[in-house]
Design a protein around this motif. Structure first.
Motif, PDB file in Angstrom:
ATOM      1  N   ILE A   1       0.803  -1.230   0.000  1.00 25.61           N
ATOM      2  CA  ILE A   1       0.000   0.000   0.000  1.00 25.61           C
ATOM      3  C   ILE A   1       0.833   1.276   0.000  1.00 25.61           C
ATOM      4  CG2 ILE A   1      -1.978  -1.149   1.072  1.00 25.61           C
ATOM      5  CD1 ILE A   1      -1.314   0.166   3.666  1.00 25.61           C
ATOM      6  N   GLY A   2       2.062   1.203   0.488  1.00 27.62           N
ATOM      7  CA  GLY A   2       2.915   2.394   0.457  1.00 27.62           C
ATOM      8  C   GLY A   2       3.261   2.807  -0.959  1.00 27.62           C
ATOM      9  N   ASP A   3       3.113   1.869  -1.920  1.00 30.55           N
ATOM     10  CA  ASP A   3       3.395   2.116  -3.331  1.00 30.55           C
ATOM     11  C   ASP A   3       2.180   2.717  -4.036  1.00 30.55           C
ATOM     12  OD1 ASP A   3       5.491   1.969  -5.156  1.00 30.55           O
ATOM     13  OD2 ASP A   3       4.731   0.147  -6.081  1.00 30.55           O
ATOM     14  N   PHE A   4       1.147   3.045  -3.257  1.00 34.83           N
ATOM     15  CA  PHE A   4      -0.092   3.617  -3.792  1.00 34.83           C
ATOM     16  C   PHE A   4       0.207   4.808  -4.705  1.00 34.83           C
ATOM     17  CE2 PHE A   4      -3.476   6.710  -3.770  1.00 34.83           C
ATOM     18  CZ  PHE A   4      -4.622   5.960  -3.907  1.00 34.83           C
ATOM     19  N   GLY A   5      -0.514   4.865  -5.825  1.00 29.13           N
ATOM     20  CA  GLY A   5      -0.423   6.012  -6.717  1.00 29.13           C
ATOM     21  C   GLY A   5       0.243   5.740  -8.041  1.00 29.13           C
ATOM     22  N   LYS A   6       0.824   4.525  -8.193  1.00 23.08           N
ATOM     23  CA  LYS A   6       1.513   4.188  -9.440  1.00 23.08           C
ATOM     24  C   LYS A   6       0.617   4.375 -10.665  1.00 23.08           C
ATOM     25  CE  LYS A   6       5.787   2.599  -8.684  1.00 23.08           C
ATOM     26  NZ  LYS A   6       6.069   1.161  -8.673  1.00 23.08           N
ATOM     27  N   SER A   7      -0.647   4.023 -10.533  1.00 26.10           N
ATOM     28  CA  SER A   7      -1.538   4.062 -11.695  1.00 26.10           C
ATOM     29  C   SER A   7      -2.406   5.311 -11.766  1.00 26.10           C
ATOM     30  CB  SER A   7      -2.431   2.808 -11.707  1.00 26.10           C
ATOM     31  OG  SER A   7      -3.106   2.660 -10.482  1.00 26.10           O
ATOM     32  N   THR A   8      -2.309   6.196 -10.776  1.00 27.19           N
ATOM     33  CA  THR A   8      -3.164   7.388 -10.783  1.00 27.19           C
ATOM     34  C   THR A   8      -2.386   8.690 -10.596  1.00 27.19           C
ATOM     35  OG1 THR A   8      -3.583   7.142  -8.403  1.00 27.19           O
ATOM     36  CG2 THR A   8      -5.176   6.127  -9.915  1.00 27.19           C
TER      37      THR A   8
ATOM     38  N   GLU B   1     -14.167   7.059  12.630  1.00 22.53           N
ATOM     39  CA  GLU B   1     -13.410   7.516  13.783  1.00 22.53           C
ATOM     40  C   GLU B   1     -12.000   6.944  13.838  1.00 22.53           C
ATOM     41  OE1 GLU B   1     -15.534   7.233  17.479  1.00 22.53           O
ATOM     42  OE2 GLU B   1     -17.474   7.543  16.511  1.00 22.53           O
ATOM     43  N   ARG B   2     -11.792   5.822  13.162  1.00 24.03           N
ATOM     44  CA  ARG B   2     -10.494   5.170  13.249  1.00 24.03           C
ATOM     45  C   ARG B   2     -10.084   4.564  11.901  1.00 24.03           C
ATOM     46  NH1 ARG B   2     -10.347   1.722  18.937  1.00 24.03           N
ATOM     47  NH2 ARG B   2     -10.452   3.531  20.335  1.00 24.03           N
ATOM     48  N   TYR B   3      -8.830   4.803  11.526  1.00 21.66           N
ATOM     49  CA  TYR B   3      -8.195   4.106  10.409  1.00 21.66           C
ATOM     50  C   TYR B   3      -6.969   3.377  10.933  1.00 21.66           C
ATOM     51  CZ  TYR B   3     -10.816   7.050   7.102  1.00 21.66           C
ATOM     52  OH  TYR B   3     -11.809   7.682   6.391  1.00 21.66           O
ATOM     53  N   ARG B   4      -6.723   2.206  10.364  1.00 22.06           N
ATOM     54  CA  ARG B   4      -5.481   1.479  10.649  1.00 22.06           C
ATOM     55  C   ARG B   4      -4.820   1.122   9.317  1.00 22.06           C
ATOM     56  NH1 ARG B   4      -5.493   0.423  16.111  1.00 22.06           N
ATOM     57  NH2 ARG B   4      -7.561   0.263  17.082  1.00 22.06           N
ATOM     58  N   ILE B   5      -3.509   1.280   9.262  1.00 17.61           N
ATOM     59  CA  ILE B   5      -2.728   0.926   8.075  1.00 17.61           C
ATOM     60  C   ILE B   5      -2.280  -0.511   8.256  1.00 17.61           C
ATOM     61  CG2 ILE B   5      -0.685   1.466   6.709  1.00 17.61           C
ATOM     62  CD1 ILE B   5      -0.865   4.345   7.862  1.00 17.61           C
ATOM     63  N   SER B   6      -2.776  -1.417   7.392  1.00 15.71           N
ATOM     64  CA  SER B   6      -2.566  -2.844   7.648  1.00 15.71           C
ATOM     65  C   SER B   6      -1.106  -3.237   7.596  1.00 15.71           C
ATOM     66  CB  SER B   6      -3.371  -3.689   6.654  1.00 15.71           C
ATOM     67  OG  SER B   6      -2.913  -3.471   5.335  1.00 15.71           O
ATOM     68  N   SER B   7      -0.351  -2.784   6.609  1.00 18.56           N
ATOM     69  CA  SER B   7       1.065  -3.131   6.488  1.00 18.56           C
ATOM     70  C   SER B   7       1.692  -2.171   5.497  1.00 18.56           C
ATOM     71  CB  SER B   7       1.231  -4.573   6.008  1.00 18.56           C
ATOM     72  OG  SER B   7       2.599  -4.906   5.867  1.00 18.56           O
ATOM     73  N   ILE B   8       2.882  -1.667   5.825  1.00 16.73           N
ATOM     74  CA  ILE B   8       3.545  -0.741   4.915  1.00 16.73           C
ATOM     75  C   ILE B   8       5.051  -0.966   4.967  1.00 16.73           C
ATOM     76  CG2 ILE B   8       3.553   1.103   6.678  1.00 16.73           C
ATOM     77  CD1 ILE B   8       3.258   3.107   4.316  1.00 16.73           C
ATOM     78  N   GLU B   9       5.678  -1.026   3.797  1.00 15.83           N
ATOM     79  CA  GLU B   9       7.119  -1.262   3.711  1.00 15.83           C
ATOM     80  C   GLU B   9       7.885  -0.133   4.400  1.00 15.83           C
ATOM     81  OE1 GLU B   9       8.938  -3.823   1.820  1.00 15.83           O
ATOM     82  OE2 GLU B   9       7.003  -4.807   2.124  1.00 15.83           O
ATOM     83  N   PRO B  10       8.963  -0.458   5.131  1.00 15.94           N
ATOM     84  CA  PRO B  10       9.691   0.573   5.873  1.00 15.94           C
ATOM     85  C   PRO B  10      10.263   1.677   4.996  1.00 15.94           C
ATOM     86  CG  PRO B  10      10.906  -1.506   5.846  1.00 15.94           C
ATOM     87  CD  PRO B  10       9.540  -1.794   5.336  1.00 15.94           C
ATOM     88  N   ASN B  11      10.678   1.333   3.780  1.00 20.80           N
ATOM     89  CA  ASN B  11      11.240   2.345   2.887  1.00 20.80           C
ATOM     90  C   ASN B  11      10.175   3.259   2.289  1.00 20.80           C
ATOM     91  OD1 ASN B  11      10.733  -0.300   1.596  1.00 20.80           O
ATOM     92  ND2 ASN B  11      11.112   0.801  -0.302  1.00 20.80           N
ATOM     93  N   LEU B  12       8.899   2.872   2.429  1.00 14.79           N
ATOM     94  CA  LEU B  12       7.794   3.691   1.930  1.00 14.79           C
ATOM     95  C   LEU B  12       7.049   4.412   3.050  1.00 14.79           C
ATOM     96  CD1 LEU B  12       6.380   1.224  -0.764  1.00 14.79           C
ATOM     97  CD2 LEU B  12       7.895   3.190  -1.111  1.00 14.79           C
ATOM     98  N   LEU B  13       7.393   4.090   4.292  1.00 15.06           N
ATOM     99  CA  LEU B  13       6.801   4.777   5.447  1.00 15.06           C
ATOM    100  C   LEU B  13       7.623   6.037   5.715  1.00 15.06           C
ATOM    101  CD1 LEU B  13       4.808   4.935   7.781  1.00 15.06           C
ATOM    102  CD2 LEU B  13       6.329   3.431   9.101  1.00 15.06           C
TER     103      LEU B  13
END
Length: 439
Positions: free
Chosen positions: A205-212, A230-242
Motif C-alpha cells: 500500500i505504500g506504493d499507492f499512486g503508481k496508476s493514478t 473515527e479510526r483508520y489502521r494501516i494494515s502493512s507498509i514497507e519501511p522504505n515507503l513509510l
C-alpha cells in the motif's frame, strides 16, 4: 447481458484463505452474487455454489487450499465450485484438475465472476480462465465489513518489488490502485452503513499512486477528512515507503491510529540483501525510533521470516540481537517456504526444518515478552475502546487506539460503540487486559 434469473434462490458458501485483502475481495464477490439473487447458505444447508478464494504464500498454504476444496466438494455434493485467488492464478491447470472443481478464475477474472458461471451446471472437468501476470492491469474495488466492527478498504493491488522469496507479484500482477476520490467515496459509504473503523489493505500500500499519479500520503490526508469514520489502521507498509511525513501526520491525525505494521523479514543486512529487500537494518531502526519519538505508546507489529535460504546460524543470531533491541510490540513469525520460480532457489545453504522451528520458537517467545510488557505499561490508564459484537458465553472485547485488546462484561448494546475503559490486569490466558467501563 448476463441472465441473472438462473441465480434466483440459489445458495452459496464462501471459503477464504490468506490475507485481509483476500477476505475483503471475497466479501465483494459475495455482494455481487447477492445482488444477482444468490443467498448465503445457512449452517448445515447444502449449497448450490461454492466459492474458494485461495492463498499461495507458502507450500502449506497451497496444501490448505487443496484440502479446503476437497472438503467443500464432499460437504456440498453437486455444487458448482469456483476457485480463485493467488493459488488459482499461479497453478490454474493443477487446480482445474481437482475433482469437483468447475471453474478456475485468475486475478483479472474474479471481478467478472458472474459471466463464468453459466447456468451453474457442473462440467466434465474444470475450466481455467487466467491472464498472464504482465497483462494484469485492472483494479477491482473492495470495501467489506468483516464479522467484527471494522471495514476493510482495498486501496492497492499487485507489487513491483520481486523479492527473491516471494510469488505475490506473479499471482497479483504489477502495482495498481484506485483513485483517492473513489476510495474516499467508499469510506463515506462505509460511514453511512455505520462503520467507525476502516483498515486500509493492499499488497504494497505504500506504493499507492503508481496508476493514478497520486501518493499514499495524499490518500491518508483525504481519508482523514471523512466524517463518521473515527479510526483508520494501516494494515502493512514497507519501511522504505513509510515516510517521516506520514509518521508525523499520523501522530496528530484526527482518525489515523498510533498503530503500525511494518515488514522487516530479517534483522540481518546480509540476509536482507539475499531477499532483495529495499532497505537495511539501519533504515528500519530509524523508522521505529521516529514513530516512538512522536508516538511513544504506538503499537508496532513486525513481520519476520525465519530459515530463508542463506540464513546461517550466525546470521540468525545477528537478526535476533537486532530485533531484541527494537522498541516494538509484536512479531508475526513465518517459516520460509520454497516457492517454485523464485530467485531464492538459487541461493546455497538450506536451513533444516528443525532449525526453522527452533528459530521460530525463540522469536515467538521474544514477541510474547514484548507484547506483555507493552500491555503492562498501560494498566491503570483509562482509554477509549471500540467494542465489538459479543459472542455467547464469553466476555465482550474491543481495542484501544493503540491496539490493546480489552475485555469487559458483555453488553450487546455496546456493539460498535466507543467507550472509556479503565484498564486492569491481564485476563486468565494473558491475551487481553480486563477493563471496567467508566462512562
Amino acid at each position: 447481458m448476463i441472465d441473472t434469473t438462473v441465480f434466483q434462490d440459489k445458495t452459496a458458501v464462501y471459503y477464504t484463505l490468506g490475507c485481509k485483502l483476500n477476505f475483503s475481495e471475497t466479501s465483494t464477490i459475495g455482494k455481487i452474487l447477492r445482488e444477482a439473487g444468490v443467498r448465503t447458505a445457512r449452517k448445515g444447508e447444502k449449497a448450490d455454489l461454492c466459492i474458494v478464494n485461495t492463498c499461495s504464500v507458502t507450500e502449506m498454504a497451497d496444501k490448505k487450499c487443496r484440502q479446503a476444496i476437497h472438503r467443500l466438494v464432499k460437504q456440498h455434493p453437486g455444487a458448482f465450485v469456483v476457485v480463485t485467488g493467488c493459488y488459482a492464478q499461479l497453478k490454474p491447470g493443477d487446480v482445474a484438475k481437482i475433482e469437483g472443481v468447475d471453474v478456475v478464475l485468475g486475478a483479472e477474472q474474479k471481478k467478472d465472476l458472474l459471466q463464468y458461471l453459466g447456468d451453474l451446471h457442473k462440467h466434465e472437468g474444470g475450466e481455467a480462465y487466467t491472464t498472464a501476470t504482465k497483462d494484469i492491469r485492472s483494479f477491482a474495488p473492495s470495501c467489506s465489513r468483516g464479522d467484527r466492527t471494522r471495514f476493510f478498504l482495498k486501496v492497492q493491488d499487485g507489487c513491483d518489488y520481486f523479492c527473491s522469496y516471494c510469488t505475490i507479484p506473479f499471482a497479483r500482477g504489477r502495482s495498481r490502485n484506485g483513485t483517492v476520490a473513489s476510495l474516499v467515496e467508499q469510506a463515506r459509504q462505509a460511514a453511512a452503513e455505520g462503520g467507525k473503523e476502516i483498515v486500509l489493505t493492499g499488497v504494497n500500500i505504500g506504493d499507492f499512486g503508481k496508476s493514478t499519479g497520486e501518493t499514499f500520503f495524499d490518500l491518508v490526508k483525504a481519508l482523514d477528512q471523512v466524517e463518521g469514520i473515527e479510526r483508520y489502521r494501516i494494515s502493512s507498509i514497507e519501511p522504505n515507503l513509510l515516510t517521516d511525513e506520514i509518521i508525523e501526520y499520523v501522530s496528530t491525525s484526527r482518525s489515523f491510529m498510533p498503530h503500525f505494521h511494518i515488514p522487516l523479514q530479517s534483522g540481518c543486512d546480509e540476509v536482507l540483501q539475499l531477499m532483495r529487500r529495499r532497505y537495511g537494518t539501519e533504515l528500519f531502526a530509524s523508522k521505529i525510533a521516529k514513530i516512538k519519538e512522536v508516538m511513544p505508546d504506538a503499537f508496532i507489529g513486525v513481520d519476520v521470516i525465519v530459515g530463508t535460504r542463506g540464513e546461517t546460524d550466525e546470521y540468525f543470531e545477528k537478526a535476533y540481537e537486532f530485533i531484541s533491541g527494537l522498541d516494538i510490540t509484536q512479531l508475526h513469525v513465518f517459516s520460509y517456504s520454497e516457492r517454485p520460480g523464485t530467485q531464492a532457489l538459487k541461493i546455497d545453504h538450506v536451513v533444516t526444518p528443525e532449525a526453522k522451528h527452533q528459530r521460530s520458537q525463540r522469536l515467538l517467545a521474544l514477541s510474547d515478552g514484548k507484547t506483555k510488557d507493552f500491555y503492562a505499561r498501560h494498566i491503570g490508564q483509562t482509554m477509549p475502546v471500540l467494542m465489538e459484537k459479543p459472542k455467547a458465553g464469553v466476555p465482550m472485547h474491543g481495542y484501544t487506539a493503540n491496539y490493546i485488546r480489552v475485555e469487559v462484561e458483555s453488553d450487546p448494546a455496546l456493539d460498535n460503540q466507543v467507550v472509556n475503559v479503565l484498564l486492569g490486569d491481564f485476563n486468565e490466558d494473558g491475551t487481553a487486559l480486563k477493563g471496567t467501563i467508566t462512562q
